[in-house]
Design an enzyme around this catalytic site. Structure first.
Site, PDB file in Angstrom:
ATOM      1  N   GLY A 115      43.886  31.020  31.150  1.00  0.00           N
ATOM      2  CA  GLY A 115      43.255  29.963  31.912  1.00  0.00           C
ATOM      3  C   GLY A 115      43.511  30.174  33.376  1.00  0.00           C
ATOM      4  O   GLY A 115      44.101  31.173  33.777  1.00  0.00           O
ATOM      5  N   ASP A 168      60.895  35.640  30.570  1.00  0.00           N
ATOM      6  CA  ASP A 168      59.841  36.390  31.268  1.00  0.00           C
ATOM      7  C   ASP A 168      60.122  36.430  32.774  1.00  0.00           C
ATOM      8  O   ASP A 168      59.226  36.196  33.580  1.00  0.00           O
ATOM      9  CB  ASP A 168      58.470  35.757  30.976  1.00  0.00           C
ATOM     10  CG  ASP A 168      57.321  36.745  31.201  1.00  0.00           C
ATOM     11  OD1 ASP A 168      57.589  37.965  31.294  1.00  0.00           O
ATOM     12  OD2 ASP A 168      56.161  36.295  31.278  1.00  0.00           O
TER      13      ASP A 168
HETATM   14  N1  LIG Z   1      52.653  25.870  41.051  1.00  0.00           N
HETATM   15  C1  LIG Z   1      51.883  26.842  41.516  1.00  0.00           C
HETATM   16  N2  LIG Z   1      51.542  26.890  42.815  1.00  0.00           N
HETATM   17  C2  LIG Z   1      50.749  27.883  43.282  1.00  0.00           C
HETATM   18  N3  LIG Z   1      50.247  28.875  42.520  1.00  0.00           N
HETATM   19  C3  LIG Z   1      50.559  28.888  41.223  1.00  0.00           C
HETATM   20  C4  LIG Z   1      51.386  27.873  40.648  1.00  0.00           C
HETATM   21  N4  LIG Z   1      51.536  28.155  39.337  1.00  0.00           N
HETATM   22  C5  LIG Z   1      50.852  29.270  39.122  1.00  0.00           C
HETATM   23  N5  LIG Z   1      50.249  29.730  40.236  1.00  0.00           N
HETATM   24  C6  LIG Z   1      49.401  30.916  40.367  1.00  0.00           C
HETATM   25  O1  LIG Z   1      48.706  31.119  39.160  1.00  0.00           O
HETATM   26  C7  LIG Z   1      49.083  32.359  38.556  1.00  0.00           C
HETATM   27  C8  LIG Z   1      49.148  32.225  37.047  1.00  0.00           C
HETATM   28  O2  LIG Z   1      50.095  31.207  36.727  1.00  0.00           O
HETATM   29  P1  LIG Z   1      51.051  31.313  35.466  1.00  0.00           P
HETATM   30  O3  LIG Z   1      51.820  32.589  35.550  1.00  0.00           O
HETATM   31  O4  LIG Z   1      51.822  30.074  35.331  1.00  0.00           O
HETATM   32  O5  LIG Z   1      49.973  31.365  34.329  1.00  0.00           O
HETATM   33  P2  LIG Z   1      50.011  32.153  32.973  1.00  0.00           P
HETATM   34  O6  LIG Z   1      48.767  31.827  32.216  1.00  0.00           O
HETATM   35  O7  LIG Z   1      51.272  31.891  32.299  1.00  0.00           O
HETATM   36  O8  LIG Z   1      49.889  33.584  33.579  1.00  0.00           O
HETATM   37  P3  LIG Z   1      50.588  34.938  33.325  1.00  0.00           P
HETATM   38  O9  LIG Z   1      49.483  35.779  32.887  1.00  0.00           O
HETATM   39  O10 LIG Z   1      51.128  35.357  34.682  1.00  0.00           O
HETATM   40  O11 LIG Z   1      51.665  34.740  32.354  1.00  0.00           O
HETATM   41  C9  LIG Z   1      50.413  32.716  39.201  1.00  0.00           C
HETATM   42  O12 LIG Z   1      50.625  34.073  39.224  1.00  0.00           O
HETATM   43  C10 LIG Z   1      50.264  32.147  40.592  1.00  0.00           C
HETATM   44  O13 LIG Z   1      49.553  33.037  41.419  1.00  0.00           O
END
Ligand SMILES: Nc1ncnc2c1ncn2[C@@H]1O[C@H](COP(=O)(O)OP(=O)(O)OP(=O)(O)O)[C@@H](O)[C@H]1O
Length: 469
Positions: free
Chosen positions: A119, A223
């Site tokens: 997402g 992670d």
């Molecule tokens: N609180 C926040 N403030 C600003 N940017 C954010 C925040 N949380 C996430 N992001 C941005 O969104 C991206 C994806 O967030 P996150 O890693 O939480 O999602 P994920 O679906 O778990 O992704 P991943 O594939 O990295 O595991 C982050 O790498 C960052 O660039």
């Protein structure tokens, strides 16, 4: 069938792993872990479907791991605090009942600021107070959304944890409204330039303080990597992405292939592990902070895992000559395969390298003593047969074996900060007097092994989270 985002078993076959092409030449690609174990699981699926599938390294998907630890709560050895029970209760209620309020009622949607594998993360602004937040939208069916929310809430309140402001549910998605970190990701800063040891130590101290807090709160992140470390506009470090995190009680053993390949600890590959996996991953991060590339690389997933299990790292020659010995010593203590010898987060924070670069009082002492003392540059910290570190001044460098707990103040990456080294003996003596590394079982670092021996903007309360529903 429900999609598994995180916490589902990953079976990485050689065929799949051989398709993984990782290392590129650029600085950026040298330090990116990018592909989680779940990526590979997905790639495997894709490979079955399409033999001409692109190499794993080109994929943008995300992981699945297995979360086989017993759920915390009733079976936990650690009794839950009242507040926590309340929080968990709240989450259970809100996730079970589902929200009546829509996110659009409370927030104005802005542009996309990040993309996760499952997402997107987008900017939003509160209609009531005008404050901007980040909103992570997770497609429903993700089995661990609830766990991610629960853990974020459990940890919320620490300045190094991205605060969860509210959670909304609609028919297709969960929306996690979080504190906005406008400073970007640590990995992007690391890709731009090599950090001085001073800067690396300060960042690393913050990261380790957060990890220590997580462990004290009974949470293993699983992670840790620079992609998941965010910065605020003022440069404060925040740990994000608790999608793989697990609650753990004292003595509990976790299992399941979970994490991001380059950062994964050797014991994860064997099956049973504890919170010490975060220390290993942080050690990989420290390696990258110090020299700009990953310690364990390979052109296939299998090769990366093999490197993690067997590669003997040499911290004595080449690029390591420009890194201070205390930094190397710390790294050696973190990247040790013997889990019982691997230091804890608390011990990392009390390591002389961290103390020297981050304790203001030591710096002050250094400056004060500068004019008084004239000494040679090499100082060695050696383990007495007992358990404490003792300091002695010697000429020259390394022990011939083991993780080298030798202190010298030579660092080409941080010359300006180290020009007052002549005053460091007393300073380091003070630093080291603060250090008690528990029972140093010094094994040879990274020798080839057979089988591996193994508060804040804390505006989040249970109440306001619940209010979203
Ligand atoms: N609180 C926040 N403030 C600003 N940017 C954010 C925040 N949380 C996430 N992001 C941005 O969104 C991206 C994806 O967030 P996150 O890693 O939480 O999602 P994920 O679906 O778990 O992704 P991943 O594939 O990295 O595991 C982050 O790498 C960052 O660039």
């Amino acid at each position: 069938m429900r999609k598994k985002r995180k916490g589902s078993e990953t079976d990485v076959s050689p065929e799949v792993t051989d398709k993984f092409a990782s290392a590129c030449d650029s600085r950026s690609s040298n330090i990116r872990s990018h592909f989680s174990l779940e990526d590979y699981a997905r790639i495997k699926k894709r490979c079955k479907e399409d033999v001409d599938a692109p190499p794993v390294g080109s994929c943008k998907s995300r992981l699945a791991g297995i979360a086989t630890a017993p759920p915390c709560g009733a079976s936990s050895l650690v009794p839950l605090g009242r507040g926590l029970k309340r929080k968990i209760g709240c989450i259970e209620v809100i996730t079970r009942i589902g929200g009546k309020k829509k996110i659009d009622d409370d927030y104005v949607k802005g542009g996309t600021i990040g993309r996760g594998k499952f997402g997107s993360v987008w900017l939003c602004r509160s209609r009531s107070c005008g404050v901007e937040f980040a909103c992570k939208t997770l497609i429903k069916g993700e089995e661990t959304v609830q766990k991610e929310v629960e853990i974020m809430q459990h940890l919320s309140g620490h300045p190094g944890i991205v605060t969860l402001q509210a959670v909304y549910e609609d028919p297709d998605c969960f929306h996690l409204v979080m504190e906005l970190c406008s400073g970007g990701r640590l990995i992007d800063q690391m890709a731009e330039s090599q950090f001085s040891e001073q800067r690396a130590a300060n960042i690393f101290k913050d990261v380790m303080s957060i990890i220590k807090y997580c462990h004290e709160m009974g949470v293993v992140h699983r992670d840790i990597k620079p992609e998941n470390i965010l910065l605020t506009t003022s440069g404060k470090i925040k740990l994000a992405d608790f999608g793989l995190a697990m609650r753990i009680s004292k003595g509990q053993v976790l299992s399941g292939l979970v994490g991001s390949p380059a950062y994964v600890a050797p014991e994860v590959l064997l099956g049973n592990y504890s919170e010490k996996v975060d220390i290993w991953s942080a050690g990989v991060l420290l390696h990258v902070l110090l020299v700009g590339f990953l310690p364990f690389q390979g052109d296939s997933l299998k090769a990366v895992f093999e490197a993690i299990k067997t590669v003997k790292l040499d911290f004595h020659s080449g690029i390591w000559e420009s890194v201070s010995k205390p930094a190397r010593d710390l790294l050696a203590r973190m990247l040790t395969r013997d889990v019982s010898s691997r230091i804890t987060a608390d011990e990392v924070l009390r390591h002389p390298w961290i103390l020297f670069y981050t304790e203001r009082s030591l710096k002050t002492l250094s400056i004060k003593s500068k004019s008084k003392i004239q000494v040679g540059p090499s100082i060695q910290v050696s383990h007495s047969p007992g358990t404490e570190l003792s300091l002695s001044r010697i000429n020259g460098g390394c022990h011939s074996q083991g993780p080298q707990p030798a202190l010298t103040s030579h660092s080409s990456s941080c010359k300006s900060e180290e020009q007052d080294e002549n005053g460091l003996v007393d300073v380091l003596a003070v630093a080291i007097s603060h250090v008690r590394i528990s029972e140093p079982k010094r094994t040879r670092l990274c020798s080839p092994t057979g089988p591996i021996e193994q508060q804040c903007s804390s505006n989040l309360t249970a109440n306001n989270l619940c209010r979203a529903f």
